[in-house]
Scaffold this active site. Structure first.
Site, PDB file in Angstrom:
ATOM      1  CE  LYS A  84       7.724   2.600   6.914  1.00 28.16           C
ATOM      2  NZ  LYS A  84       7.021   1.340   6.720  1.00 28.16           N
ATOM      3  CG  ASN A  85       8.909   0.422   3.611  1.00 25.65           C
ATOM      4  OD1 ASN A  85       8.681   0.327   4.815  1.00 25.65           O
ATOM      5  ND2 ASN A  85       8.045   0.961   2.764  1.00 25.65           N
TER       6      ASN A  85
ATOM      7  CB  CYS B 291      -3.238  -2.010   8.556  1.00 26.80           C
ATOM      8  SG  CYS B 291      -2.810  -1.593   6.887  1.00 26.80           S
TER       9      CYS B 291
ATOM     10  NE  ARG C 169      -0.629  -4.077   3.663  1.00 26.54           N
ATOM     11  CZ  ARG C 169       0.135  -3.195   4.314  1.00 26.54           C
ATOM     12  NH1 ARG C 169      -0.433  -2.311   5.068  1.00 26.54           N
ATOM     13  NH2 ARG C 169       1.455  -3.235   4.229  1.00 26.54           N
TER      14      ARG C 169
ATOM     15  CG  ASP D 299       4.460   3.297   0.363  1.00 30.72           C
ATOM     16  OD1 ASP D 299       5.489   2.644   0.634  1.00 30.72           O
ATOM     17  OD2 ASP D 299       3.318   2.825   0.446  1.00 30.72           O
TER      18      ASP D 299
ATOM     19  NE  ARG E 212       3.709   1.844  11.931  1.00 32.77           N
ATOM     20  CZ  ARG E 212       3.096   1.452  10.797  1.00 32.77           C
ATOM     21  NH1 ARG E 212       1.952   2.003  10.455  1.00 32.77           N
ATOM     22  NH2 ARG E 212       3.623   0.522  10.030  1.00 32.77           N
TER      23      ARG E 212
END
Ligand code: EPZ
Length: 441
Positions: free
Chosen positions: A22-23, A117, A122, A308, A400
Site C-alpha cells: 500500500k505504502n 488522524c 501528522r 506500523d 484501507r
C-alpha cells in the site's frame, strides 16, 4: 458499517500470498502526475486507500484504467484542475503527495491540509519547508495549502529534514526530478517504499542516486516519460500474518516475502522463539513447538523496528511468556489498541510512550472497535487468539490497508467472517467503482 466476527483459539496453519505494498503503490500512482504519458503500475492491491487515490487522480482529470490482473494505468496527459479537495484528502492523508508533482510539472497546486488522524497530529511542515527551499511560494488559506512557483519552475536545493519523514521524502523527491539543477535530500527516509518510488521515477527518466540511504541526490530533467512498474510486496502485511501465526502458536508460509525489505521484525520474532526459514516459495514461520517469549522493542524509522508493526507486537507480547516494554517513538498517540486489548483481558499499562506488558495465559473474546488501520489489524489478531467470539466494529479502517484479510486468514484455518453493515459497503471498492470512504481515523 461492516463488522468482522472472529472465533478464536485455533492455531493458524497455512499459507498466504502477499499483495502489493500500500505504502509503495500510493506515491507511485501519484507519480503519474509528473508526466503526460501513461504510467502502468502492476501488483496493485485491492484496498480502499487505492480506490481513494484513483478517485483523486480522476478528479484532477487523469484517465484511470484498471484490469482484473491488478494492473492500473494512469494517464495524466490532460488534467483539468490542480486542486485536491477536502472531501477526498480527509479520507486519505497520503493525498498530500499530489503537491510535489503538480507543483513541479505545472508550477502551481492547491491541496487541502490533510489534518491529523487517530495516531497523531501528522503535520506537513517539513513538506512545505522543502518546497519553499526549492523556490515555491506556499501559503495556508482556509484549510488549503496554496503553492505556486515562478515561470522558471522549481530550483534544486539542499533539503535537510529535521525529522525522518516518509511522505515528506517522497513528495520532495517527486518535485526534485523536474526541478532545475541538483537537489540533495538529507536525513531522508530509507524505507523500501521510498526505494520503490525512486525505481519507478528512474524508469520514467528521473536521475536519482542514493535512494535507500539517508542522502538522496536528484538531477532535475526537463520532462519524464511513461513507464511500466511492478510494485514491491507489502512488508507490513507480511509481518501482520507472521504475528498472527506466532500469537496463535501456529505456522504460516508467506508467499512473496522479500528479505531485502529489512529484518527488524524477523529479528524480534526469532528473539521471541519463532523458527523461521526462507525458501524460493517465501518465508515460513513455525511457532507450534516453542513457548513464545515476550520481547522489548522500540519503534524507529527504517531500518529500525517499523511503527506500523507496533500494535501487532503488543498483542503478541500480551499473550507471550514474561513481561516486556514496547516504546513508540514515531507517533504521539499510537496505543489506542491497548484499551481494547485490556477489555479482552490483556495486562498492559501505559507509561508515556511506553506500553508495559505482562503476558497472560489467554484473552477472552469481546466486542471491540477499530480506531486506525494497524490497531484494527491488532484486534483481528487478538480475536484469533482469544477464547470465544470477538466482534470488531468500524473495520473500514482495516479495508484501507489489508487486501481480503478474512479470505487470507480463513485459508489458514481461522474462523473469521464479515458481517455486512448498513449501508452495505463493498469489501473490494476497487471492483464496484468504489464507495465513499468514511472519515479516516
Ligand atoms: C508514512 O506516513 C506511512 N504512510 C505510515 O503508514 C507510517 O506509519 C509512517 O510513514 C512512518 O513509517 C504512507 O506511507 C502512506 P512520517 P507519513 O512523515 O509519511 C513527523 C500505515 O499504517 N512529521 O514519516 O505520514 C510526524 O508527525 C501508515 O500504513 C513532521 O513533524 O509519516 C511523525 O512523528 C500509518 N512534519 C514523523 O514525522 C512533517 O512535515 C514520521 O512521520 C512530516 C512528518
Amino acid at each position: 458499517m461492516d463488522k468482522l466476527l472472529v472465533n478464536g483459539g485455533c492455531p493458524l496453519d497455512g499459507e498466504v500470498q502477499l499483495s502489493g505494498s500500500k505504502n509503495a503503490v500510493l506515491p507511485i500512482l501519484i507519480a503519474s502526475l509528473l508526466c503526460a504519458e501513461p504510467l502502468q503500475v502492476r501488483n496493485v492491491p485491492h484496498l480502499r486507500d487505492i480506490t481513494t487515490a484513483l478517485k483523486l487522480l480522476g478528479h484532477l482529470g487523469a484517465r484511470v484504467e484498471f484490469n482484473e490482473d491488478q494492473t492500473v494505468e494512469v494517464d495524466s496527459g490532460d488534467l483539468h484542475t490542480l486542486r485536491a479537495p477536502y472531501e477526498l484528502v480527509k479520507t486519505m492523508r497520503a493525498s498530500i503527495l499530489v503537491l510535489g508533482p503538480l507543483l513541479a510539472r505545472f508550477g502551481e497546486a492547491e491541496v487541502s491540509l490533510p489534518g491529523g488522524c487517530a495516531i497523531g497530529s501528522r503535520p506537513v511542515d517539513l513538506h512545505i519547508r522543502g518546497f519553499r527551499k526549492m523556490g515555491a511560494q506556499v501559503s495556508i488559506e482556509n484549510g488549503y495549502i496554496k503553492a505556486t512557483v515562478g515561470r522558471g519552475g522549481l530550483n534544486g536545493a539542499r533539503i535537510l529534514f529535521d525529522t525522518v519523514t516518509v511522505t515528506g521524502t517522497e513528495n520532495l523527491l517527486m518535485a526534485a526530478v523536474l526541478a532545475r539543477g541538483i537537489t540533495v535530500l538529507e536525513n531522508a527516509a530509507r524505507e523500501p517504499e521510498v526505494v520503490d518510488l525512486a525505481r519507478c521515477l528512474i524508469a520514467m527518466g528521473g536521475i536519482i542516486e542514493g535512494a535507500g540511504t539517508d542522502v538522496i541526490t536528484v538531477k532535475g530533467v526537463d520532462a519524464l516519460h511513461g513507464a511500466c512498474h511492478t510494485v514491491i510486496s507489502d512488508r507490513i502485511e507480511a509481518g501482520t500474518y507472521l504475528l498472527a501465526a506466532a500469537a496463535t502458536r501456529g505456522r504460516i508460509r508467506v508467499i512473496g516475502y522479500d528479505p531485502q525489505q529489512g529484518d527488524a521484525v524477523l529479528e524480534k520474532l526469532r528473539e521471541a522463539g519463532a523458527l523461521l526459514s526462507i525458501d524460493p516459495r517465501g518465508l515460513m514461520l513455525d511457532m507450534r513447538k516453542t513457548q513464545p517469549q515476550a520481547v522489548n522493542l522500540t519503534t524507529a524509522p527504517f531500518p529500525g523496528f517499523p511503527t506500523d508493526m507496533q500494535a501487532q507486537f503488543v498483542l503478541f507480547n500480551a499473550v507471550a511468556n514474561g513481561s516486556s516494554m514496547v516504546t513508540e517513538t514515531v507517533f504521539e498517540n499510537r496505543f489506542m489498541h491497548v484499551h481494547e486489548l485490556q477489555r479482552m483481558g490483556a495486562d498492559i499499562h501505559l507509561r508515556g510512550n511506553t506500553a508495559v506488558i505482562q503476558g497472560v495465559v489467554g484473552l477472552s473474546g469481546a466486542q471491540v472497535m477499530a480506531t486506525d488501520l494497524r490497531a484494527s489489524a491488532c484486534l483481528v489478531l487478538a480475536g484469533l487468539v482469544a477464547e470465544g467470539e470477538t466482534m470488531i466494529d468500524r473495520i473500514y479502517h482495516i479495508d484501507r490497508g489489508y487486501d481480503r484479510i478474512e479470505e487470507k486468514l480463513s485459508q489458514c484455518g481461522a474462523s473469521i467472517r464479515r458481517i455486512p453493515g448498513w449501508p452495505a459497503t463493498s469489501v473490494l471498492p476497487f471492483r464496484d467503482g468504489g464507495s465513499a470512504s468514511p472519515p479516516q481515523s
